[in-house]
Write an enzyme that holds these catalytic residues in place. Sequence first.
Site, PDB file in Angstrom:
ATOM      1  CD  GLU A  84      -5.188   0.470   2.882  1.00 57.38           C
ATOM      2  OE1 GLU A  84      -4.971  -0.422   3.734  1.00 57.38           O
ATOM      3  OE2 GLU A  84      -5.722   0.252   1.776  1.00 57.38           O
TER       4      GLU A  84
ATOM      5  CB  SER B 181      -8.447  -1.204   4.912  1.00 59.01           C
ATOM      6  OG  SER B 181      -8.899  -2.469   4.501  1.00 59.01           O
TER       7      SER B 181
ATOM      8  NE  ARG C 106      -3.524  -2.530   0.276  1.00 60.34           N
ATOM      9  CZ  ARG C 106      -3.094  -3.684  -0.236  1.00 60.34           C
ATOM     10  NH1 ARG C 106      -1.997  -3.744  -0.974  1.00 60.34           N
ATOM     11  NH2 ARG C 106      -3.774  -4.787  -0.053  1.00 60.34           N
TER      12      ARG C 106
END
Length: 313
Positions: free
Chosen positions: A306, A236, A183
């Site tokens: 995130e 998320s 990520r």
Amino acid sequence: MAETIELASRTGAVKIRPNQKLSLFTTFRIGGPAEFMARVTDQSQVEAALEWAEQMDLPVTSIGGGSNLLVDDAGIPGLVLSVRSTGKDAEKLVTVEEDSSHVRIWVPAQLPISRLGHLSAERGWSGLVWCAGLPGVVGGATVNNAGAHGGEMIDHIETIDVMRLTDRRIETWPAEKLEARYRYTVLKYAPRPRDVVVLGVTFVLPRGDSEELQRQAREFSEWRKQAQPTGACAGSVFTNPEGTYAGYLIDKAGLKGRSVGGVQISELHGNFMVNTGEATAEHVRELIAMIQDEVYRQFEIRLIPEIEQVGGQ
Ligand SMILES: Cc1cc2nc3c(=O)[nH]c(=O)nc-3n(C[C@H](O)[C@H](O)[C@H](O)COP(=O)(O)OP(=O)(O)OC[C@H]3O[C@@H](n4cnc5c(N)ncnc54)[C@H](O)[C@@H]3O)c2cc1C
């Protein structure tokens, strides 16, 4: 109030609209106004919009599907470039070179990433089926190095095409330049305003069995409907810490269902927050801080967001 401005481009007029509600352009349904917004669907439209922003001396923020963003309640100053399109329009721009074992495809940044997953399965191209059901578009997913089911964007990227804001020059970057990991890419963490707009991505994919890939694509799409909330959310909230899952820690800390104002931690998945109707970015920030404090108090693990915060003064 300022009026809509129309700019000419090789592929049609680009409309620059003042004061556009960004809550309509994010999956969280949160966010104040863009000072100006341009919806662009190809390179010449990006170029026209960037040239205008330069003349007006405005900062530029590119967004895709808005599925990983927490836009500030004060909105985003300057020009917001919305680089997304319907699957059908963007799919016409995909180019393909095939040989017996591999296929090289160029995909425009505005193509919905889920469509890319299904398209690759239909054509028997392996490596991207995990994208089926994922919100967002190819440009945003590349910036985020999005991933699921053991795959991630960087696995099969050969190069990306970007346009520089400063001189509208197009550059082709090798995948390594993204320095991608879980990520993370250098683009996601570059300070704003950022200097590049992603225009397209070249993937090199192994061949696979189309029927089997389509079965997996259906399974992955179905799994999302069961395992993740379907309401207004941004995926998320936290990245998974080394060796464990953020959702598991939030659940273990007894936080599922807790809320601040109009935002609630999903009962279905601890790492998702859902906008129950009147959520603000401030509510989300408060809930993030509360979760971080509580998880740290109980497990001495600091959760890292995130979702990306954008905008404000
Ligand atoms: C229900 C749900 C489930 C999700 N599940 C997952 C999952 O399993 N795995 C996962 O990785 N993510 C997941 N996400 C998060 C999100 O879907 C992905 O990260 C997604 O691919 C982001 O794409 P986007 O187009 O929405 O990007 P955006 O949120 O619009 O933008 C993301 C970043 O890219 C930048 N950007 C966007 N387009 C451009 C461009 N053309 N040029 C330059 N910069 C650009 C933005 O400025 C921002 O920094 C989920 C989200 C939701 C709502």
